[in-house]
Structure formats: C-alpha cells, structure tokens
Design a protein around this motif. Sequence first.
Motif, PDB file in Angstrom:
ATOM      1  N   GLY A 163       0.486  -1.547   0.253  1.00 32.69           N
ATOM      2  CA  GLY A 163       0.131  -0.133   0.154  1.00 32.69           C
ATOM      3  C   GLY A 163       0.992   1.531   0.002  1.00 32.69           C
ATOM      4  N   ALA A 223       2.282   1.945  -3.055  1.00 33.88           N
ATOM      5  CA  ALA A 223       1.272   2.104  -3.979  1.00 33.88           C
ATOM      6  C   ALA A 223       0.566   3.279  -4.422  1.00 33.88           C
ATOM      7  CB  ALA A 223       0.226   1.085  -4.452  1.00 33.88           C
ATOM      8  N   PHE A 224       0.253   3.656  -2.814  1.00 32.46           N
ATOM      9  CA  PHE A 224      -0.827   5.051  -3.170  1.00 32.46           C
ATOM     10  C   PHE A 224      -0.019   6.103  -2.536  1.00 32.46           C
ATOM     11  CE2 PHE A 224      -3.331   1.406  -3.411  1.00 32.46           C
ATOM     12  CZ  PHE A 224      -4.099   1.525  -4.799  1.00 32.46           C
ATOM     13  N   SER A 225       1.266   6.068  -1.179  1.00 34.90           N
ATOM     14  CA  SER A 225       1.426   6.822  -0.612  1.00 34.90           C
ATOM     15  C   SER A 225       2.418   7.768  -1.961  1.00 34.90           C
ATOM     16  CB  SER A 225       2.183   6.035   0.643  1.00 34.90           C
ATOM     17  OG  SER A 225       3.646   5.753   0.257  1.00 34.90           O
ATOM     18  N   TYR A 240      -0.451   8.763  -4.878  1.00 30.31           N
ATOM     19  CA  TYR A 240      -0.102   8.204  -6.142  1.00 30.31           C
ATOM     20  C   TYR A 240      -1.771   7.865  -6.069  1.00 30.31           C
ATOM     21  CZ  TYR A 240       4.513   8.546  -7.613  1.00 30.31           C
ATOM     22  OH  TYR A 240       5.342   9.033  -8.516  1.00 30.31           O
ATOM     23  N   SER A 241      -2.579   7.777  -7.900  1.00 31.45           N
ATOM     24  CA  SER A 241      -3.705   7.355  -7.650  1.00 31.45           C
ATOM     25  C   SER A 241      -4.086   6.766  -8.732  1.00 31.45           C
ATOM     26  CB  SER A 241      -4.291   8.343  -8.062  1.00 31.45           C
ATOM     27  OG  SER A 241      -4.340   8.814  -9.283  1.00 31.45           O
ATOM     28  N   ARG A 242      -2.884   5.900  -8.777  1.00 29.94           N
ATOM     29  CA  ARG A 242      -2.611   5.059 -10.295  1.00 29.94           C
ATOM     30  C   ARG A 242      -1.602   3.929  -9.657  1.00 29.94           C
ATOM     31  NH1 ARG A 242      -0.951   5.128 -14.669  1.00 29.94           N
ATOM     32  NH2 ARG A 242      -1.798   2.877 -15.737  1.00 29.94           N
ATOM     33  N   ALA A 243      -1.982   2.807  -8.652  1.00 31.93           N
ATOM     34  CA  ALA A 243      -1.192   1.657  -8.055  1.00 31.93           C
ATOM     35  C   ALA A 243       0.390   1.134  -9.344  1.00 31.93           C
ATOM     36  CB  ALA A 243      -1.800   0.887  -7.945  1.00 31.93           C
ATOM     37  N   ALA A 295       2.785   3.910  -9.756  1.00 36.35           N
ATOM     38  CA  ALA A 295       3.782   4.126  -8.436  1.00 36.35           C
ATOM     39  C   ALA A 295       4.256   2.774  -8.360  1.00 36.35           C
ATOM     40  CB  ALA A 295       2.780   4.269  -7.393  1.00 36.35           C
ATOM     41  N   LEU A 296       4.210   1.662  -8.371  1.00 34.40           N
ATOM     42  CA  LEU A 296       4.763   0.090  -7.829  1.00 34.40           C
ATOM     43  C   LEU A 296       6.212   0.423  -9.193  1.00 34.40           C
ATOM     44  CD1 LEU A 296       1.699  -1.551  -7.972  1.00 34.40           C
ATOM     45  CD2 LEU A 296       3.469  -1.432  -5.900  1.00 34.40           C
TER      46      LEU A 296
END
Length: 262
Positions: A50, A53-55, A226-229, A232-233
């Motif tokens: 998480g 992916a999203f921070s 981020y809004s798109r995992a 971001a990954l």
Amino acid sequence: MFFVLSKIVWFLFSPVNFVILLAGLAALLAFSRFARPARWLGLFAVIMLGLMAFSPLPRAVIRPLEDRFPQQDAAKGPVTGIVVLGGAIGLARGDVVLNASASRMTKAVELARLHPQAKIVFAGGAANLISEATVTEADGAKRLMEGLGLEPGRLILEDKSRNTLENAVFTRRLVDPKPGERWLLVTSAWHMPRAMGVFRKAGFAVEAFPVDYWSRGKPDDFTQPYSRAPRALEIADNGFKEWVGLVAYRLAGYTDTLFPGP
C-alpha cells in the motif's frame, strides 16, 4: 557473473516482488501451525504494498536521483556525438515497441536534428537471462531512428551490452573518443547518476543530458500521493533498484563514488 547474479538477486529482492513473495508465504503459513505469525507477515506485506502503491514514497525515492544532474539546453553546441542508452525500445511482431522510458529515444532524435553533424550512438543489446535473444534493442533503435529520418551513416549501434557497465565499456571501445570532443549522454534522469559514474570510470568523458523524469520537480512531490497503483509501483521498483545499483556498483569498483554528481 555480475550480470547473472544481479538479475537473480533483483528478481528476489525488488520491493514489489519481495512483498508479493511475502504475501504468498503468509498465505501458505496460514494453513499451518504458524497461522498467527502468518497473519502478521501478511499484514506487513499489505502495508508495504500500500505504501508503494498509494503513498508519496515512490516520489521520495526517485526525486533525489532525478535532481542530481541538471537539465541542459538541447540547442547548446557544438556536439561531437550523442550516446543513447537502451532500456526504452524493442521489437515485437516485427514492429517497434517503446516503454515508459520512450523519451530517451524521442529526445535523441530531437538532438540529432538540432546537431546535424553529431554522431548518434545507441548502446543496448539483449539483457535476457534465460533465453538467448536473436533481436537486440539496437535493432529496434535502428528501425525507429531511420524511420524518423535519421541518415543511416550517422547512426552507430553498440548491440552487445547487457547492463550499464557494458554500455560504457563497449561504447568507449567502439567510438574511441578524443580529447576536446563533446559527447552527450542521454538516459533517464533517475538512471543518470549511476550511468555517469560508470562512464567516468571507463574513461569516457560525457556530459549528462537527463530525460524521462518521473517526479514533477515540485515541492509537494514528497507529500502528494499516487492515484494509480501500477504507475506508483513501477516508479518505486525502479527507484529502489537504482539506489541498490549505486551501492552494488560502488562496492564492485565500477564507479569511484557512491552517488556521482556534476
């Protein structure tokens, strides 16, 4: 040996692969007498996934790498040659395929048009570990650049290198740069510190021309999530890989400093 080892180690310990493996291990242990620690292991894996992916973590990892070498004026000359590192292009079903680092290639074509006397050198072979490839990145670069109007006589292809170290060593042997010549090195901004360190160690004096920025260069890069995992990954994985690569290359003696700069 270094190439093979680096591929195996990174497959196991890339952040995304690692947390997925942890999650899989937790799922298996959940059906054993280790069910209780498995729950904590699974929770840890989910939290780490998480965060990546999203921070804002991926931007915090990639931003210092991208800030290390400043952007340049593309029109500034004269330029003897432009070295473009692979990692952005390939061929599939007989056609050119570009990935998220495509600006390495598009900027190279732009520079070629701005500096019509400059040589264009593409460095990139096939970095396959398991199967032996018959098509290299250089094949894709040749098709793309000539298709966009670059004269074949200006293009020099280095199609044997599999990593950044070999990019530098093989390209220097190929072009034999002379004192007083000005060569630009085009690669992703997040990859530039390691690339510059390796080229310097190889005795090839190049100027950094970073492209393909993944952070926005704004103050909120360290706080904006981020809004798109998937995006971001990918950024987190590449950022961590570069930091690990900087350490590994320094320990192996492929660079003279841990974090090469201007």
